[in-house]
Design a protein around this motif. Structure first.
Motif, PDB file in Angstrom:
ATOM      1  N   UNK A  54       0.843  -1.190   0.000  1.00  0.00           N
ATOM      2  CA  UNK A  54       0.000   0.000   0.000  1.00  0.00           C
ATOM      3  C   UNK A  54       0.878   1.238   0.000  1.00  0.00           C
ATOM      4  N   UNK A  55       0.387   2.292  -0.611  1.00  0.00           N
ATOM      5  CA  UNK A  55       1.153   3.528  -0.718  1.00  0.00           C
ATOM      6  C   UNK A  55       1.184   4.245   0.631  1.00  0.00           C
ATOM      7  N   UNK A  56       2.369   4.667   1.018  1.00  0.00           N
ATOM      8  CA  UNK A  56       2.543   5.435   2.255  1.00  0.00           C
ATOM      9  C   UNK A  56       3.062   6.811   1.859  1.00  0.00           C
ATOM     10  N   UNK A  57       2.262   7.846   2.088  1.00  0.00           N
ATOM     11  CA  UNK A  57       2.718   9.211   1.839  1.00  0.00           C
ATOM     12  C   UNK A  57       3.491   9.677   3.063  1.00  0.00           C
ATOM     13  N   UNK A  58       4.671  10.226   2.818  1.00  0.00           N
ATOM     14  CA  UNK A  58       5.528  10.710   3.903  1.00  0.00           C
ATOM     15  C   UNK A  58       4.875  11.954   4.506  1.00  0.00           C
ATOM     16  N   UNK A  59       4.468  11.856   5.756  1.00  0.00           N
ATOM     17  CA  UNK A  59       3.710  12.930   6.408  1.00  0.00           C
ATOM     18  C   UNK A  59       4.486  14.248   6.413  1.00  0.00           C
ATOM     19  N   UNK A  60       5.776  14.195   6.653  1.00  0.00           N
ATOM     20  CA  UNK A  60       6.583  15.413   6.748  1.00  0.00           C
ATOM     21  C   UNK A  60       6.807  16.079   5.390  1.00  0.00           C
ATOM     22  N   UNK A  61       6.457  15.396   4.309  1.00  0.00           N
ATOM     23  CA  UNK A  61       6.661  15.930   2.966  1.00  0.00           C
ATOM     24  C   UNK A  61       5.374  15.879   2.141  1.00  0.00           C
ATOM     25  N   UNK A  62       4.237  15.763   2.795  1.00  0.00           N
ATOM     26  CA  UNK A  62       2.974  15.524   2.096  1.00  0.00           C
ATOM     27  C   UNK A  62       2.446  16.732   1.337  1.00  0.00           C
ATOM     28  N   UNK A 107      18.448  11.867  -3.623  1.00  0.00           N
ATOM     29  CA  UNK A 107      17.232  11.105  -3.899  1.00  0.00           C
ATOM     30  C   UNK A 107      16.105  11.661  -3.031  1.00  0.00           C
ATOM     31  N   UNK A 108      15.136  12.301  -3.688  1.00  0.00           N
ATOM     32  CA  UNK A 108      14.014  12.949  -3.001  1.00  0.00           C
ATOM     33  C   UNK A 108      12.783  12.055  -3.067  1.00  0.00           C
ATOM     34  N   UNK A 109      11.939  12.140  -2.060  1.00  0.00           N
ATOM     35  CA  UNK A 109      10.718  11.341  -2.040  1.00  0.00           C
ATOM     36  C   UNK A 109       9.612  12.032  -1.259  1.00  0.00           C
ATOM     37  N   UNK A 110       8.378  11.699  -1.651  1.00  0.00           N
ATOM     38  CA  UNK A 110       7.193  12.152  -0.927  1.00  0.00           C
ATOM     39  C   UNK A 110       6.288  10.982  -0.571  1.00  0.00           C
ATOM     40  N   UNK A 111       6.562   9.802  -1.148  1.00  0.00           N
ATOM     41  CA  UNK A 111       5.781   8.603  -0.826  1.00  0.00           C
ATOM     42  C   UNK A 111       6.607   7.369  -1.129  1.00  0.00           C
ATOM     43  N   UNK A 112       6.150   6.229  -0.574  1.00  0.00           N
ATOM     44  CA  UNK A 112       6.886   4.969  -0.719  1.00  0.00           C
ATOM     45  C   UNK A 112       5.902   3.806  -0.691  1.00  0.00           C
ATOM     46  N   UNK A 113       6.274   2.722  -1.377  1.00  0.00           N
ATOM     47  CA  UNK A 113       5.481   1.479  -1.353  1.00  0.00           C
ATOM     48  C   UNK A 113       6.444   0.301  -1.237  1.00  0.00           C
ATOM     49  N   UNK A 114       6.111  -0.643  -0.370  1.00  0.00           N
ATOM     50  CA  UNK A 114       6.937  -1.829  -0.152  1.00  0.00           C
ATOM     51  C   UNK A 114       6.310  -3.015  -0.863  1.00  0.00           C
ATOM     52  N   UNK A 115       7.153  -3.875  -1.439  1.00  0.00           N
ATOM     53  CA  UNK A 115       6.645  -5.020  -2.183  1.00  0.00           C
ATOM     54  C   UNK A 115       7.673  -6.120  -2.257  1.00  0.00           C
TER      55      UNK A 115
END
Length: 117
Positions: A54-62, A107-115
């Motif tokens: 499931x997609x997890x949006x990074x709260x600190x960068x949302x 490497x910048x990100x605002x969300x992550x998904x594990x699989x």
């Protein structure tokens, strides 16, 4: 004949209940990243055993209008992590291996998904 239908219905209901009652799958380990806090200082946070699939949006960068993206992710979980430049797993993406080395600050990100592959 009715007995067979009843037994089949009960078995089907039990199978469905067991499938729905099983716990949600999670990646085992920590996924960490850095971000710029409200004071302007760099901070570090880790997600422990994050949800898988499931997609997890990074709260600190949302909020792209109010915050910088998170950066320098480190995937120390047992699953692959796909990081995204946008919220809700949108934008450009990069895949990090399980138990990999920390990624560059570039490497910048605002969300992550594990699989699992």
């Amino acid at each position: 004949m009715r007995l067979r239908h009843s037994v089949a219905a009960v078995c089907g209901a039990l199978a469905l209940t067991a499938a729905l009652a099983s716990p949600a799958h999670a990646a085992t380990g920590d996924f960490s990243y850095r971000f710029v806090g409200i004071t302007g200082a760099q901070e570090w946070i880790a997600l422990h055993d994050p949800a898988s699939g499931e997609c997890i949006t990074i709260a600190e960068a949302a909020d792209p209008d109010a915050s910088e993206p998170a950066f320098a992710p480190h995937n120390d979980t047992d699953e692959y992590a796909m990081v995204f430049t946008g919220t809700d797993c949108s934008g450009d993406s990069w895949t990090l291996r399980p138990h990999g080395r920390p990624a560059s600050e570039r490497l910048k990100l605002r969300s992550v998904m594990f699989f699992r592959p």
